[in-house]
Motif scaffolding. Structure first.
Motif, short mmCIF file in Angstrom:
data_model
loop_
_atom_site.label_atom_id
_atom_site.label_comp_id
_atom_site.label_asym_id
_atom_site.label_seq_id
_atom_site.Cartn_x
_atom_site.Cartn_y
_atom_site.Cartn_z
N LEU A 1 42.80 -47.63 3.38
CA LEU A 1 43.48 -47.13 2.22
C LEU A 1 42.60 -47.18 0.87
O LEU A 1 42.53 -46.26 0.02
CB LEU A 1 44.69 -48.10 1.82
CG LEU A 1 45.62 -47.77 0.72
CD1 LEU A 1 46.14 -46.42 0.88
CD2 LEU A 1 46.43 -49.09 0.52
N LEU A 2 41.83 -48.29 0.71
CA LEU A 2 41.04 -48.64 -0.32
C LEU A 2 39.89 -47.81 -0.58
O LEU A 2 39.59 -47.22 -1.50
CB LEU A 2 40.56 -50.11 -0.52
CG LEU A 2 41.69 -51.15 -0.76
CD1 LEU A 2 41.17 -52.52 -0.53
CD2 LEU A 2 42.50 -50.92 -1.94
N GLN A 3 39.20 -47.61 0.87
CA GLN A 3 38.17 -46.67 0.77
C GLN A 3 38.49 -45.17 0.32
O GLN A 3 37.77 -44.44 -0.34
CB GLN A 3 37.59 -46.48 2.16
CG GLN A 3 36.20 -45.64 2.39
CD GLN A 3 34.97 -46.23 1.66
OE1 GLN A 3 34.87 -47.46 1.70
NE2 GLN A 3 34.31 -45.31 1.14
N ARG A 4 39.56 -44.64 0.71
CA ARG A 4 40.21 -43.35 0.19
C ARG A 4 40.47 -43.40 -1.19
O ARG A 4 40.13 -42.37 -2.08
CB ARG A 4 41.42 -42.89 0.77
CG ARG A 4 41.52 -42.51 2.52
CD ARG A 4 42.56 -41.97 2.78
NE ARG A 4 43.89 -42.74 2.77
CZ ARG A 4 44.31 -43.62 3.69
NH1 ARG A 4 43.53 -43.82 4.94
NH2 ARG A 4 45.30 -44.36 3.57
N SER A 5 40.59 -44.37 -1.69
CA SER A 5 41.00 -44.62 -3.22
C SER A 5 39.86 -44.29 -3.93
O SER A 5 39.58 -43.87 -5.04
CB SER A 5 41.57 -46.03 -3.64
OG SER A 5 41.88 -46.06 -5.03
N ILE A 6 38.67 -45.26 -3.58
CA ILE A 6 37.31 -45.12 -4.27
C ILE A 6 36.55 -43.61 -3.87
O ILE A 6 35.96 -43.18 -4.98
CB ILE A 6 36.34 -46.11 -3.94
CG1 ILE A 6 35.89 -46.06 -2.55
CG2 ILE A 6 37.17 -47.47 -4.16
CD1 ILE A 6 34.87 -47.03 -2.14
N GLU A 7 36.90 -43.07 -2.97
CA GLU A 7 36.32 -41.71 -2.79
C GLU A 7 37.02 -40.80 -3.66
O GLU A 7 36.51 -39.90 -4.04
CB GLU A 7 36.81 -41.20 -1.27
CG GLU A 7 35.87 -42.13 -0.19
CD GLU A 7 34.48 -41.64 -0.30
OE1 GLU A 7 34.22 -40.80 -0.59
OE2 GLU A 7 33.78 -42.29 0.64
N ASN A 8 38.28 -40.93 -4.03
CA ASN A 8 38.95 -40.21 -5.07
C ASN A 8 38.26 -40.41 -6.37
O ASN A 8 38.14 -39.33 -7.11
CB ASN A 8 40.49 -40.31 -5.06
CG ASN A 8 41.26 -40.05 -3.67
OD1 ASN A 8 40.72 -38.99 -3.00
ND2 ASN A 8 42.37 -40.49 -3.45
N VAL A 9 37.99 -41.61 -6.43
CA VAL A 9 37.49 -41.90 -7.74
C VAL A 9 36.01 -41.12 -7.82
O VAL A 9 35.41 -40.58 -8.93
CB VAL A 9 37.26 -43.19 -8.06
CG1 VAL A 9 36.39 -43.87 -9.37
CG2 VAL A 9 38.74 -43.89 -8.25
N TYR A 10 35.36 -41.37 -6.97
CA TYR A 10 33.93 -40.86 -6.67
C TYR A 10 33.93 -39.38 -6.85
O TYR A 10 33.16 -38.52 -7.71
CB TYR A 10 33.27 -41.11 -5.25
CG TYR A 10 32.06 -40.54 -5.04
CD1 TYR A 10 30.99 -40.64 -6.01
CD2 TYR A 10 31.66 -39.84 -3.91
CE1 TYR A 10 29.66 -40.12 -5.69
CE2 TYR A 10 30.41 -39.51 -3.58
CZ TYR A 10 29.56 -39.61 -4.22
OH TYR A 10 28.33 -38.94 -4.16
N ILE B 1 25.25 -42.33 -9.84
CA ILE B 1 26.71 -41.84 -9.64
C ILE B 1 27.26 -42.27 -8.18
O ILE B 1 26.92 -41.70 -7.17
CB ILE B 1 26.51 -40.24 -9.92
CG1 ILE B 1 25.94 -39.78 -11.04
CG2 ILE B 1 27.94 -39.58 -9.56
CD1 ILE B 1 25.54 -38.39 -11.19
N GLY B 2 28.37 -42.92 -8.24
CA GLY B 2 28.93 -43.58 -7.48
C GLY B 2 30.16 -44.47 -7.41
O GLY B 2 30.09 -45.06 -8.81
N VAL B 3 30.83 -45.02 -6.88
CA VAL B 3 31.74 -46.06 -6.92
C VAL B 3 31.66 -46.98 -5.93
O VAL B 3 31.34 -47.02 -4.61
CB VAL B 3 33.32 -45.41 -6.90
CG1 VAL B 3 34.38 -46.30 -7.21
CG2 VAL B 3 33.15 -44.19 -7.78
N VAL B 4 32.20 -48.31 -6.31
CA VAL B 4 32.00 -49.59 -5.37
C VAL B 4 33.13 -50.34 -5.65
O VAL B 4 33.88 -50.58 -6.90
CB VAL B 4 30.64 -50.35 -5.62
CG1 VAL B 4 30.70 -51.02 -7.16
CG2 VAL B 4 30.75 -51.33 -4.42
#
Length: 596
Positions: free
Chosen positions: A465-474, A420-423
């Motif tokens: 910006l991209l890190q915040r995006s994948i944190e939201n997906v996570y 469970i995670g996003v990259v």
């Protein structure tokens, strides 16, 4: 006069063209008819063959066998892929076939993963209850093929020093490309959500991270324990002694004669001689049938369930994409897309005759967006009827995302799940442009309008910006799992961060309901709906038309699309760059490695 001659010539020419056209069309129609007759005769003749009394069925299960039945084009012919579960059904049917005397497992073609060996074990045990024997025979044995061969009553190998038996332990090697990419002028920014979500680290790092090393070591040790347990119990060897032999290299690349002496196999004999020992007539071989051919016989292959009540079986196998990356039927591979899988789920959900849905998931993940769309489709289906999940060898990351919304989840003991995670992996080629002397002039309005420009590196603000995006997906991923599995978010965080779990461990922490195979999931659904196992119907949609035009097109595409024969570091660099360009556009839910 000249005009008259021209008219005659024109009429004659048109007549010739018409005749040529008619002849061409006739020849094409005849050729097409002959091909259809040939295919039909081939299909009929293969199915018309009877199984002679005393027949032994040879069972091959190569590593590339699929779970999802489908058709493809090869060598100008339409082929039907024999899937894993058709073979299991054929094995179980053979137990009741009076003309089948036994099974022979082909050790040279037993490459299925550990979880599928567990499912094979169930079918083999059902076959053995008939009193018929199961043999295993081959020229070589490695850990995977030998583990499957342990299901037999008797193991025979070729008595040659050139034949090899090898159980060396485990070994996993992962190339890290940072130094190569630096030399080529390529930079990779890998953004992830936890120390165990390590997909892409091989592009950014020079060496393995502690999270990757810790998790891989744990999984490999778990697989090693299962292997040694199976060998010790099946062959009656003390486990401590067995482990000592493996760790010391005593079982690495030994001859079949040595393997027999150590009690690991039963006999050494050439295959043709072995077959003659099975015959009821001295000096003659018994009738032999291949399992794929046997599985295709009308009496063996199961027909589609009919009536007022049935259970839908849907396969979700392969990487998850938003769109079909390979709409051709040329390649023998399976993918998961929302347009196909959601239509299957919706069709089963809307069909009043279908009382429950079982989805077989065998996927290490892929597109985060596609996974969310499929997950919601399953959640909607649950509102109408029960939905169960059967996990295959792997149902991790995006594969677990879609599974988490089911009413009940079954996984094999050695299924790999969780993750469970996003990259996100973002390659840039600024250094390549500089090396090639390319100057890129930019016109820009909007702070982040050039974020995905390949010709420049990411700025700190763009990375943030991209890190915040994948944190939201996570966060969305965890919320889906939390609601689907009824696990509070704080507890779930301890199981997430990209951690991969085996099926039995996933049961302990609540990510999965119980250890079981596809048959167990179908039995449970049959009990839930008051139906029987014979009431299972395979839901198919989005099947590709098998037209002559498609067949010709696909074979021509194969002839024209042969890859360049570039080898060595250059080939490796080009392949990795191609992979990076395919995955750079969106957040990914992918397991970081494969485990044989």
């Amino acid at each position: 006069m000249a005009a008259r001659i021209m008219d005659i010539a024109k009429t004659f020419g048109i007549d010739i063209l018409k005749k040529f056209y008619n002849l061409t069309v006739t020849l094409l129609v005849v050729a097409l008819a002959m091909l259809i007759i040939y295919w039909g005769f081939s299909l009929f003749s293969s199915r018309a063959k009877v199984v002679k009394p005393g027949t032994y069925i040879e069972v091959s299960l190569p590593s590339d066998i699929t779970e999802n039945p489908y058709m493809y084009v090869q060598d100008w012919q339409i082929q039907r892929q024999t899937d894993f579960f058709s073979i299991l059904e054929a094995i179980e049917y053979a137990a009741t076939d009076k003309n089948v005397a036994g099974l022979i497992l082909d050790m040279d073609s037993l490459g299925i993963p550990a979880q599928q060996i567990g499912e094979l074990r169930v079918s083999i045990e059902k076959f053995k209850k008939s009193g018929k024997k199961v043999y295993a025979a081959g020229d070589g044995a490695d850990a995977s093929s030998y583990r499957a061969a342990l299901l037999s009553d008797y193991i025979v190998m070729t008595p040659s020093q050139a034949a090899s038996f090898s159980i060396p332990g485990y070994y996993a090697a992962y190339p890290y490309y940072r130094t190569l990419f630096d030399k080529a002028g390529i930079k990779c920014s890998v953004l992830s959500t936890g120390p165990y979500k390590t997909y892409g680290e091989t592009y950014e790092r020079e060496s393995m991270s502690e999270g990757m090393r810790q998790q891989m070591s744990s999984l490999l040790e778990s697989r090693y324990e299962s292997l040694t347990d199976d060998i010790a119990s099946s062959r009656g060897i003390e486990k401590e002694k067995l482990v000592q032999m493996i760790d010391s290299g005593e079982l690495s690349f030994i001859s079949p004669a040595d393997a027999k002496e150590k009690g690991l196999i039963d006999e050494t004999m050439h295959y043709e001689r072995f077959l003659r020992t099975l015959s009821q007539k001295d000096g003659e071989k018994p009738p032999i049938r291949d399992i794929s051919e046997y599985a295709s016989l009308p009496k063996v292959s199961k027909s589609k369930a009919s009536g007022k009540g049935s259970i839908a079986l849907i396969y979700a196998e392969g990487n998850i994409y938003m769109d079909d990356v390979n709409p051709s039927i040329l390649r023998k591979e399976s993918v998961i897309t929302p347009v196909v899988l959601c239509s299957q789920i919706e069709s089963a959900s809307d069909d009043e005759d279908i009382k429950g849905i079982v989805i077989r998931v065998n996927s290490s993940g892929g597109s985060a967006l596609a996974s969310d769309i499929i997950s919601d489709s399953i959640a909607m289906a649950r509102e109408k009827k029960p939905v169960y999940i059967s996990m295959g060898p792997v149902a991790a990351s995006g594969g677990y995302y879609i599974a988490s919304q089911a009413d009940r989840i079954f996984a094999g003991k050695e299924t790999l799940t969780g993750s469970i995670g996003v990259v996100s992996v973002i390659p840039t080629f600024e250094g390549v442009y500089e090396k090639l002397g390319v100057n890129v002039e930019r016109l820009q309005r909007g702070k982040y309008s050039g974020t995905m420009d390949l010709s420049k590196s990411l700025s700190p603000d763009e990375e943030a910006l991209l890190q915040r995006s994948i944190e939201n997906v996570y966060a969305e991923f965890k919320q889906r799992v939390s609601s689907g599995r009824n696990i509070d978010l704080e507890t779930l965080e301890g199981y997430a961060q990209g951690r991969v779990w085996t099926g039995d461990k996933a049961v302990e922490i609540g990510l999965v309901d119980e250890v079981g195979n596809l048959g167990d999931a179908l039995d449970a659904m049959a009990k839930k709906t008051g139906l029987g196992r014979s009431d299972v119907t395979l839901v198919e949609s989005g099947k590709k038309d098998m037209t002559m035009a498609r067949m010709v097109r696909d074979n021509l595409a194969r002839l024209q699309g042969e890859p360049l024969n570039i080898q060595g570091p250059v080939e490796e660099l080009l392949l990795e760059c191609e992979k990076l360009l395919e995955i750079r556009e969106e957040p990914l839910l992918l397991m970081p490695y494969e485990l044989d």
